[in-house]
Design an enzyme around this catalytic site. Sequence first.
Site: not given
Length: 415
Positions: A342, A346, A317
Amino acid sequence: MISKRKVALGAATLVLVTSVSTFMISNAIQIPIKDKLIVSRKEYEALVDVYEKQSKAVALEEFIEENYIEKIDEKKLEDGQLKGMFEAIKDPYSVYMNKEEFKSFMEHTEGTFGGIGIVVKLGEDNLLTIEKTIEGGPSEKAGLKRGDKIVKVNEKEYKPSDYSNPMIMREEIVKAMRGEPGTTVKVTILRLDENKKEQYIEKEIKREKIRMNTVESQVLEDNIGYINISSFDEITADDFKKEIKKLKKQGIEGLVIDLRYNPGGILEICAEIADELMGEGTIVYTETRDKERKYIKSDSKKLGLPLAIVVNEESASASEILAAAIQDTKEGTIVGTKTFGKGIVQTVKPLSDGTGIKLTVSQYFTPNGRSIHKKGVEPDIVVKLPEDIEQIGPENLKEDTQLKKALEVVKSKIK
């Protein structure tokens, strides 16, 4: 007897009818008949659809409450319905969180939370392994140590074979170990003794308020600075700037940033750190399903020193955003193994009752337009660690081939 849910459903339907009626009064000719109002077939069918969907859930809930062999906690049943809605998306990063879960999640992003004071990673066997214990923390006091593998929390066993992705198991175990300071948690660890014999050890550990130090630094050989970032929480950027300032005062001529086992965190914090390292340009941009883009850019000020970043398969991420930005803009060299992959973002939404949701809303792209979701970032120089290595970092520089190579790269740039 009418349940609270049925009353709520009726009220919700009434609100919808009222809203539709109000809209039509201001936009079309109405035909009032006594206490009724004629609406269009389209609006009527929409209202019926809403009622039918909700009434089915209410009817099933009432059937469970009236007939299930044990007494049902109505709140847990409601939470289960909402969790199921998010589970149906089949995205492990989109979740509904009850009050306790949301509180714990927010505390973690703030950098302080109730826990047992350990840093963990997934071992080669995909078991959650303690990387280090926080000095003076609950786990150190309880006798836990580096290399211990966590196999049970509060009697629940965690097996990698039960999960499609070991990172999901990791998140569940970490969540189970956290809680209110002062409460206890039972942890079962697997430890190898001096003869490599397996021992299962149970520990009752009292949780404390933990302040995770996500940034650590030191000066290595040949005046090369070293910074380890373990995650990106709300105070990581401030800590990073303090450590950079300290290293500069010590006269560093180059820098290595270690992002191994960093699972990510807050996008904006990662971008703030990237802005310290690179010149003017795009750090990252996100894109929604409707192709709406949002760019995060850096200014012209930058570190201006030879730079290498070390990554591995558990750098995820925000770690990947930082590594990819440095790679695309040629501001440094990426060393190690391919990252986790990733590449989705979100949004976190708190709800009025203290619960909250996390929902995947966009995908991110590197400055050169690369999507790394499920692909990862390929290092500029691929270096694997020895299979039998027990510790990584400056303390084991002789065996840590990835860090050793990153130092060589920076040294060559200095020369």
